[in-house]
Scaffold this active site. Structure first.
Site, PDB file in Angstrom:
ATOM      1  N   LYS A 107       1.091  -1.209  -0.529  1.00 27.83           N
ATOM      2  CA  LYS A 107      -0.061  -0.303   0.109  1.00 27.83           C
ATOM      3  C   LYS A 107       0.777   1.218  -0.030  1.00 27.83           C
ATOM      4  O   LYS A 107       0.183   1.936  -0.465  1.00 27.83           O
ATOM      5  CB  LYS A 107      -1.244  -0.234   1.104  1.00 27.83           C
TER       6      LYS A 107
HETATM    7  C1  PLP Z   1      -4.823  -4.923   1.596  1.00 27.03           C
HETATM    8  C2  PLP Z   1      -3.969  -6.027   1.041  1.00 27.03           C
HETATM    9  C3  PLP Z   1      -4.384  -6.987   0.450  1.00 27.03           C
HETATM   10  C4  PLP Z   1      -5.258  -7.009  -0.509  1.00 27.03           C
HETATM   11  O1  PLP Z   1      -5.694  -5.670  -1.410  1.00 27.03           O
HETATM   12  P1  PLP Z   1      -6.718  -4.999  -2.039  1.00 27.03           P
HETATM   13  O2  PLP Z   1      -5.931  -4.395  -3.248  1.00 27.03           O
HETATM   14  O3  PLP Z   1      -7.541  -5.126  -1.227  1.00 27.03           O
HETATM   15  O4  PLP Z   1      -6.870  -6.173  -3.278  1.00 27.03           O
HETATM   16  C5  PLP Z   1      -3.359  -8.166   0.084  1.00 27.03           C
HETATM   17  N1  PLP Z   1      -2.303  -7.902   1.590  1.00 27.03           N
HETATM   18  C6  PLP Z   1      -1.600  -7.310   2.704  1.00 27.03           C
HETATM   19  C7  PLP Z   1      -0.709  -7.327   2.915  1.00 27.03           C
HETATM   20  C8  PLP Z   1      -2.435  -5.713   1.992  1.00 27.03           C
HETATM   21  O5  PLP Z   1      -2.086  -4.952   3.301  1.00 27.03           O
END
Ligand code: PLP
Length: 435
Positions: A107
């Protein structure tokens, strides 16, 4: 480039408007009015470029003159200041590590890019930009580090008490400066509801310039396309030019960006969406019925999503046609037991310690290879550093994890957090009293 709403294709807004609104008033999601097509020559020679060069090239096709080249270059160099290496477990299977940013989760790509774009568009005459964000763990850390020290902005993070890991909590609560953390005595859904109500509250909007940093923002989607191209570049450098990507999916923002990259001309053979027990999308792809459910708690808690917010974007990319969707996306779901076993197997067979989300992606990539043997490169995405999820990892294995330097430092910082009940009036009074 203008952006339309998935609920109203006649609506057109500028990039800047799409970024600050986050969500169109009709509750659709913003999409680019045309999918930019990358020069095939660029793709053919992509292994020559750095991640920043690739990122700039892609970002410019969406943003055009809304941000001049020099400023966009600076934004990218500042935001994407870490690598996204593919580590090969075998000749044709690699893991794309997206956790080398400051919050140790993928993210960081979206949050850091978005924060700098917002800062660029905020002039010094504008009132302080108040970013509200509800988090179940990783989003808050990425948004906090993305906005930390960014002038003209302030971030308020809401997280559910006792439901984030220790490292995640330290990442949320030790920033200081323009970042505040609120521990809500409730669930993630309560946190999200409080933020939603704040956006709809007239009195609050009258005295604060509120904006959201959640994963549906177009300025988070665009930078997530960068690493698909960069991963492909690394595969090409190994002499492989056909790729299957497996993405651990919750809100489907990450895989949505991959599918967008594919539509821009990235030669991808297939996407595999790997989920935990929250299997709304795999069920939909099987029977064509979209039946969201309340989220189920699992080991891979960043994917505990019963009604994926980005799914409408993916439907939009494929003209809402089930056959087209199924041609490009294969989806599997896994139980906690399977996830744990996969983490153990990755450790024993490859000496690779993965977080539970990453282990689910690996399972998906293996299942696809079992059903579709052939000569292609398989890349599965690692979305977080394993140290963020100690509860999911045995003590013996956890001890072997090399903790990033920043994590060691976190342990020495002091927590600064306000505790509130899951009641809107309490949250509203806090925001007004601490204007
Ligand atoms: C947010 C997140 C996901 C999921 O990603 P999306 O874009 O919501 O599908 C998977 N793994 C981790 C570690 C995350 O923080």
């Amino acid at each position: 480039m203008k952006f339309y709403s998935t609920n109203n294709k006649a609506l057109r807004v500028s990039f800047k408007e799409a970024v600050f609104n986050s969500l169109p008033a009709d509750k659709g999601l913003y999409m680019p009015e045309v999918i930019p097509q990358l020069d095939p020559y660029f793709i053919k020679n992509i292994q020559q470029y750095s991640i920043q060069e690739i990122a700039f090239r892609i970002a410019q096709t969406f943003i055009e003159d809304d941000i001049p080249s020099d400023a966009l270059k600076n934004i990218i160099e500042d935001a994407i200041s870490f690598n996204a290496p593919v580590k090969f477990l075998s000749a044709d299977t690699g893991v794309l590590e997206l956790f080398h940013g400051p919050s140790y989760a993928f993210k960081d790509f979206g949050a850091r890019f978005m924060s700098r774009v917002m800062a660029y568009f905020s002039t010094s005459d504008d009132a302080l930009l108040d970013v509200l964000v509800a988090t179940s763990g990783d989003t808050g850390g990425a948004v906090a580090s993305g906005f930390l020290g960014v002038e003209g902005t302030r971030v308020t993070i809401l997280y559910p008490k006792g439901k984030v890991s220790e490292i995640q909590e330290l990442q949320l609560t030790t920033n200081g400066r323009n970042i505040r953390a609120i521990e809500v005595d409730g669930t993630f859904d309560d946190c999200q509801a409080l933020v939603k109500r704040a956006f709809n509250d007239q009195e609050l909007n009258g005295c604060l310039r509120l904006t959201s940093a959640n994963s549906i923002n177009i300025a988070r989607l665009i930078p997530q396309t960068f690493y698909y191209f960069y991963a492909y570049a690394q595969l090409k450098a190994q002499g492989i030019d056909r790729v299957v990507f497996t993405v651990p999916s919750g809100n489907f923002g990450n895989i949505g960006a991959g599918l967008l990259a594919y539509k821009m001309g990235l030669p991808v053979e297939q996407f595999v969406a790997a989920t935990n027990a929250n299997d709304t999308v795999p069920r939909f792809l099987r029977n064509g019925l979209y039946e969201p459910k309340p989220s189920i708690q699992t080991l891979a808690n960043a994917m505990d999503v019963g009604d994926p917010s980005n799914w409408v974007r993916i439907r939009d990319l494929f003209e809402n046609n089930l056959e087209n969707l199924n041609r490009m996306i294969t989806s599997y779901s896994y139980t906690d037991k399977q996830t744990k076993a996969a983490m153990e197997q990755l450790h024993h067979t490859y000496h690779y310690i993965a977080c539970p989300h990453t282990a689910i992606a690996w399972l998906g990539s293996q299942a696809y290879r079992g059903e579709h043997p052939g000569s292609y490169g398989s890349i599965f995405l690692s979305t977080a550093h394993p140290c963020k999820f100690p509860d999911a990892i045995s003590e013996e294995v956890f001890k072997k994890i090399k903790l990033p330097e920043g994590v060691e430092q976190l342990q020495h910082k002091t927590k600064d957090v306000v505790v509130l009940p899951a009641e809107f009036d309490a949250f509203k009074n806090y925001l007004i009293a601490n204007k």
